[in-house]
Design a protein around this motif. Structure first.
Motif, PDB file in Angstrom:
ATOM      1  N   GLU A   1       0.812  -1.215   0.000  1.00 28.49           N
ATOM      2  CA  GLU A   1       0.000   0.000   0.000  1.00 28.49           C
ATOM      3  C   GLU A   1       0.850   1.273   0.000  1.00 28.49           C
ATOM      4  O   GLU A   1       0.561   2.221  -0.733  1.00 28.49           O
ATOM      5  N   GLU A   2       1.904   1.297   0.810  1.00 30.32           N
ATOM      6  CA  GLU A   2       2.763   2.484   0.862  1.00 30.32           C
ATOM      7  C   GLU A   2       3.458   2.718  -0.478  1.00 30.32           C
ATOM      8  O   GLU A   2       3.517   3.844  -0.976  1.00 30.32           O
TER       9      GLU A   2
ATOM     10  N   ARG B   1       2.494   1.644  -3.413  1.00 27.43           N
ATOM     11  CA  ARG B   1       1.468   2.003  -4.398  1.00 27.43           C
ATOM     12  C   ARG B   1       1.107   3.489  -4.282  1.00 27.43           C
ATOM     13  O   ARG B   1       0.998   4.191  -5.283  1.00 27.43           O
ATOM     14  N   ASN B   2       0.943   3.980  -3.053  1.00 27.54           N
ATOM     15  CA  ASN B   2       0.613   5.397  -2.856  1.00 27.54           C
ATOM     16  C   ASN B   2       1.697   6.305  -3.433  1.00 27.54           C
ATOM     17  O   ASN B   2       1.391   7.265  -4.153  1.00 27.54           O
TER      18      ASN B   2
ATOM     19  N   ASP C   1       1.810   5.940  -7.367  1.00 29.09           N
ATOM     20  CA  ASP C   1       0.677   6.621  -8.002  1.00 29.09           C
ATOM     21  C   ASP C   1       0.850   8.137  -8.000  1.00 29.09           C
ATOM     22  O   ASP C   1       0.531   8.811  -8.982  1.00 29.09           O
ATOM     23  N   LEU C   2       1.359   8.678  -6.905  1.00 29.78           N
ATOM     24  CA  LEU C   2       1.588  10.121  -6.847  1.00 29.78           C
ATOM     25  C   LEU C   2       2.643  10.567  -7.852  1.00 29.78           C
ATOM     26  O   LEU C   2       2.507  11.614  -8.493  1.00 29.78           O
TER      27      LEU C   2
ATOM     28  N   LYS D   1       1.361  14.349   0.802  1.00 26.31           N
ATOM     29  CA  LYS D   1       0.193  13.771   0.127  1.00 26.31           C
ATOM     30  C   LYS D   1      -0.066  12.318   0.485  1.00 26.31           C
ATOM     31  O   LYS D   1      -1.199  11.857   0.421  1.00 26.31           O
ATOM     32  N   ALA D   2       0.969  11.581   0.808  1.00 29.01           N
ATOM     33  CA  ALA D   2       0.814  10.157   1.139  1.00 29.01           C
ATOM     34  C   ALA D   2       1.423   9.914   2.502  1.00 29.01           C
ATOM     35  O   ALA D   2       2.640   9.804   2.623  1.00 29.01           O
TER      36      ALA D   2
ATOM     37  N   VAL E   1       3.033   8.116   5.027  1.00 25.94           N
ATOM     38  CA  VAL E   1       3.693   6.815   5.096  1.00 25.94           C
ATOM     39  C   VAL E   1       4.337   6.586   6.452  1.00 25.94           C
ATOM     40  O   VAL E   1       4.982   5.577   6.664  1.00 25.94           O
TER      41      VAL E   1
END
Length: 129
Positions: free
Chosen positions: A7-8, A10-11, A14-15, A31-32, A34
């Motif tokens: 998940e981290e 991927r975040n 994606d950004l 923005k993410a 983590v």
């Protein structure tokens, strides 16, 4: 399509992909969320540890997953064109040469001051000499 990312990862990925151009470590951290790097000790505040965690995750995306993520003074980006590939590798080589030169200069001074030689640095000196 990116490989199987946690998940981290991927975040962060994606950004970078959706940034449109470049995105900085600080922008990624804002923005993410983590969290802090696992080895938080030595940092005065969580912000610095979070930036370390962002750098760690980007490194994982590159080294573990083989994703084409470049970086320059303006931030992280996805390497898409042959020109970007060449530009990235040229910059990477310049950074490596500058680091090697700096280490060799320090070794030469410390070797002289301490009156001791290192086989490793002597061999590297022949390579970069």
């Amino acid at each position: 399509m990116a490989p199987n990312l946690n998940e981290e990862e991927r975040n962060i990925y994606d950004l970078i992909v959706n940034s449109g151009s470049r995105i900085t470590q600080l922008q990624l951290a804002r923005k993410a969320f983590v969290g802090c790097h696992e080895r938080f000790e030595g940092y005065d505040n969580p912000k610095q540890s979070t930036l370390r965690k962002v750098r760690h995750l980007v490194r994982e995306l590159i080294m573990k997953h083989g994703l084409f993520i470049g970086a320059d003074n303006d931030g992280y980006y996805i390497i898409k064109t042959d020109a970007e590939k060449k530009e990235y590798m040229d910059r990477f080589e310049r950074q490596a040469r500058a680091s090697a030169k700096s280490y060799m200069q320090r070794y030469q001074v410390m070797s002289r001051n301490l009156n001791i030689k290192s086989k490793f640095f002597e061999q590297q000196g022949k390579l970069f000499g």
